[in-house]
Enzyme design. Sequence first.
Site, PDB file in Angstrom:
ATOM      1  N   GLU A 114       0.857  -1.183   0.000  1.00 13.33           N
ATOM      2  CA  GLU A 114       0.000   0.000   0.000  1.00 13.33           C
ATOM      3  C   GLU A 114       0.899   1.241   0.000  1.00 13.33           C
ATOM      4  O   GLU A 114       1.152   1.837  -1.029  1.00 13.33           O
ATOM      5  CB  GLU A 114      -0.934  -0.019   1.210  1.00 13.33           C
ATOM      6  CG  GLU A 114      -2.073   0.991   1.127  1.00 13.33           C
ATOM      7  CD  GLU A 114      -3.164   0.689   2.136  1.00 13.33           C
ATOM      8  OE1 GLU A 114      -4.028   1.558   2.315  1.00 13.33           O
ATOM      9  OE2 GLU A 114      -3.153  -0.398   2.754  1.00 13.33           O
TER      10      GLU A 114
ATOM     11  N   ASP B  20      -5.310  10.348   6.996  1.00 14.08           N
ATOM     12  CA  ASP B  20      -4.220  10.220   7.959  1.00 14.08           C
ATOM     13  C   ASP B  20      -3.446  11.535   8.059  1.00 14.08           C
ATOM     14  O   ASP B  20      -3.107  12.001   9.147  1.00 14.08           O
ATOM     15  CB  ASP B  20      -3.273   9.091   7.548  1.00 14.08           C
ATOM     16  CG  ASP B  20      -3.979   7.758   7.374  1.00 14.08           C
ATOM     17  OD1 ASP B  20      -4.949   7.703   6.604  1.00 14.08           O
ATOM     18  OD2 ASP B  20      -3.548   6.768   7.987  1.00 14.08           O
TER      19      ASP B  20
ATOM     20  N   TRP C  31     -11.193  13.013   4.905  1.00 14.27           N
ATOM     21  CA  TRP C  31     -10.043  12.706   4.052  1.00 14.27           C
ATOM     22  C   TRP C  31      -9.813  13.879   3.089  1.00 14.27           C
ATOM     23  O   TRP C  31      -8.750  14.494   3.093  1.00 14.27           O
ATOM     24  CB  TRP C  31     -10.296  11.398   3.293  1.00 14.27           C
ATOM     25  CG  TRP C  31      -9.898  10.177   4.045  1.00 14.27           C
ATOM     26  CD1 TRP C  31      -8.850   9.351   3.755  1.00 14.27           C
ATOM     27  CD2 TRP C  31     -10.518   9.621   5.219  1.00 14.27           C
ATOM     28  NE1 TRP C  31      -8.774   8.328   4.673  1.00 14.27           N
ATOM     29  CE2 TRP C  31      -9.787   8.476   5.589  1.00 14.27           C
ATOM     30  CE3 TRP C  31     -11.603   9.983   6.006  1.00 14.27           C
ATOM     31  CZ2 TRP C  31     -10.109   7.683   6.701  1.00 14.27           C
ATOM     32  CZ3 TRP C  31     -11.935   9.204   7.123  1.00 14.27           C
ATOM     33  CH2 TRP C  31     -11.188   8.087   7.452  1.00 14.27           C
TER      34      TRP C  31
ATOM     35  N   GLU D 160      -1.863   0.779  13.656  1.00 13.31           N
ATOM     36  CA  GLU D 160      -3.046   1.149  12.879  1.00 13.31           C
ATOM     37  C   GLU D 160      -4.325   0.911  13.667  1.00 13.31           C
ATOM     38  O   GLU D 160      -5.272   1.688  13.591  1.00 13.31           O
ATOM     39  CB  GLU D 160      -3.087   0.334  11.586  1.00 13.31           C
ATOM     40  CG  GLU D 160      -4.258   0.633  10.687  1.00 13.31           C
ATOM     41  CD  GLU D 160      -4.192  -0.147   9.369  1.00 13.31           C
ATOM     42  OE1 GLU D 160      -4.859   0.269   8.413  1.00 13.31           O
ATOM     43  OE2 GLU D 160      -3.462  -1.155   9.304  1.00 13.31           O
TER      44      GLU D 160
END
Length: 1013
Positions: free
Chosen positions: A587, A594, A651, A862
Amino acid sequence: MPQRVKMRESGVSHREYVACGSEWNVILDRARLEDLAGASEDRSWTEVAPEMILRAAWISNGHTTGTSEGMQVKAQSRRSRMGRVNRKTVLMGFAIVRALVCAAAVVSPGALAAQREMPLAVRDLRCEYKVDPLGIDVRKPRLSWELVSAEKRVVQTSYEVRVAGSEAELAKGKVIWDSGTQASDASIQVEYGGPAVASGRIYYWQVRVADNHGHLSEWSKTARWEMGLLEAGDWKAKWITPNVLEDDTKSNPSPMLRREFLVKKKVERARIYATAMGLYELALNGKRVGDEYFTPGWTAYDFRYQYQTYDVTGLVKSGENCLGAMLGDGWFRGRLAWDNKRNTYGKKLELLAQTVITYTDGTEEIVGSDDKWKAATGAVLESDIYNGETYDARLERAGWSEAGYKDGEWKGVTVVEAPKAKVVAPAGPGVKRIEEIKAVKVFRTPAGDTVVDMGQDMVGWVKFRLTAPAGTTVTLRSAEVLDKTGNFYTANLRTAKESIRYTSKGAGTETFEPHFTFQGFRYVAVSGWPGEVSPEDFTGVVVHSAIRRTGTFESSSPLLNQLEHNIIWGQKGNFLDVPTDCPQRDERLGWTGDAQVFAPTASFNFDTAGFYTKWLRDLALDQEDDGAVPFVIPNALSHETRKGAAASAGWADASVVVPWTVYQAYGDKRILEQQYPSMKAWVEYMRRAAGEKYIWTNGFSFGDWLAFATTNADYPGATTDKDLIQTAYFAWSTELLARTAQALGKKEDATEYAGLEQKIKDAFEREFVTANGRLASNTQTAYALALAFGLLPESQRAGAAARLAADVRKFGHLTTGFLGTPVLCQTLSNFGYLDEAYLLLNRTEYPSWLYPVTQGATTIWERWDGQKPDGSFQDVGMNSFNHYAYGAIGDWMYRVVAGIEIDEATPGYKHILIQPRPGGGLTSAKASVESMYGLVASGWEIADGKMTVKIAVPANTTAMVRLPNAKLEQVSEGGKPLAERADISRAQQTGDAVVVEVGSGKYVFESAYRGTK
């Protein structure tokens, strides 16, 4: 009084004035400031000059500032004696003063020493956040500096910047631009105002300043900046691709390209400008060029490629030379995202390289990439960011980047058409090897693997050395954790191989480091090693963008100190040219959510200004035509169609929140100007999506990602309605946009978006808030967002905060995910629930920040329970052990626990808020931040019923200090009551706290402490 006081009346040019010498400049200006500060600006230069000359002579002979009987000559008498002073007389006076200065230096060493210990100095000169940057393309570079003074309450009252084409010209006063004396306290983000900058030119600059105590600094040490190639026509080189056979369905051997050239004359300087489609490494005459890795970096390749500028003056030699380049797949055509996707941006690797040699006779020669280059492959058989590298040392081509190498069997290259994308200089720092870590131990797992433990979850690679027969293949595999039985665990890497395969050439001791790959790991499984595996043979090389560490935090709690350590290492591991989610699995993308939640913490920890400036430019370029912001930047998921994989609340709001964060941390108004169209486009997207009801209900949203969940039948988890989250972020970004418009002087927009914000808040109240103040989603995240974003009427906020605190007490832990967690503790403490905030911070059981610490974590996880108490793991499909998002708690640790906070009204720490709030059983905490103005520090300790607060406020700033649970009459500073301290601007009792206003300097406050409430 302006420096150029009626100079034209005497016929003396400014250049002639400056040319009289740097010593004269310093002495003359000191005389001007000290003796003539109150003079009228309409007095002629011919009237002022004699006074200045006499005053300068007095100072140059070692006398202190101020008047004396020897200098007390009446102004009228002086003017009548001197009469009209012509050019020759003034210049003769200058010469006399200069002679006096030199004589004073000989006969009075003490005076010279006193000058060296000036009460005011300037240091840390930066241009566009960098020290002596090489190859920038900002047309109006911004200059910043720090003031240094042992005195308190120092404020800059004026500055003067001078810029020249060389250090010699600067010393002679032959300037390109002189700002003149500017009556201003600006010492950061000062824009160059001279003639248009030119490609490849070096600019040398100095600054001197005056302060409110009547001091004038000497000229600073000389700094410089060098321009890159500003125009497309500056590029004479051509894009080339190697004529080597490749299979574009897999990773191929790294192409090697070379070109020899002849240097016949004496070289003054030499530069290489280079970029690539893919990654590149350069070597000149067998020596590696530069200290950056993963060049040219990852950008929105559809729109721009970065180029790097290298000073290779020391590598060029007389006669034959050779420039070599090795190319790697990188983000351009290597594996990217999931499903084994390759060739995201293209299938062919290409190089653009231009060597510019300037000779001492003033001529210039350019050697660019063209059809004369040769190409081949060598020892790097495969190098992929996700999968690692395969290297066969037997295939090395010794001397391939040196002149005289026999390349007769090498293939040619093809000149290709230049891409439509622009070639630009980097705004941010390059990726470099930052530090090295020695292996802690070697052990054998129950399954039989030989494993090297680096002791730290890190990002980079392992450098190793071995002695083995030719053809011996050693394999290194990487992992972050061990499973509950102590075996090597790689399931969470998904399909990323993260392996190094090295085949030796059998030539004694061999040392190896990979080229175009990096791993996220703590443990390394070694197989095929000849003999015993020793920890001394393995070194961890830590790489990340060369962001400067600016923040520190420490407390009386070892667990919190380890949490801070984990936050720092999480940031280092995920700031590799872009702010990634994770550094290990298949990824490693620039997830905007984030980045949005972590930006404030990131900007305490490190200097992120240039890093985010670069990334935000790519965000604006990859933003879809309708304003939707992709999930990841650069947009590796949907860049081909520019549709989809975009516009999730929290986001996409990175497009607004991150520029505002940079503005607040660094006083950088230009980033708001550059990003404003992007910010506005995103808010307008949400306005259209929400419609006339101002409630955003449609489209995809990640929601409060990874919020607390259970398997209990009566409580599945803390699920917050997505439309509530979407509307909350709609309001928040609109408010920040209105503030941005106000900061930029866009009054109409400021009014427009302030009005829109109110409409959204009204709609939010109607849709999601009951008459009694209860939210439709009764979750910690819902209340935290509503309160943090100011969405509730004033009358309902206290009740909502009480419900939030009650929920925290009921569970005894947080239930928030990616969006609720960053604002949870701040919201609690803002509304008086400090104990509940500390309860969350100090909790060691799942779910909490300290639970991973108790499990031996060295980075942020995470998931709250990535590894469970029984040693089992969470879902292997998404379980990173280096994921900085939950590290956003660092912002609260700096701001509330230690007490360093930015005053939003004066960004960049111009006015600082020092307001620590002890609690949670801590007996001490301290933090520091290297701001643009200098060191900001706040530390407190509680012992024997007394609280001691130590702070540092940099020159040219002020601070408000709030001492909690204190009484004014019981507070002292430096051992004296506040009433006896003349350097305290203001002190007053405000509730149960004492509030003090101070100027720059170091202070120690003490007070009786009655504990928290």
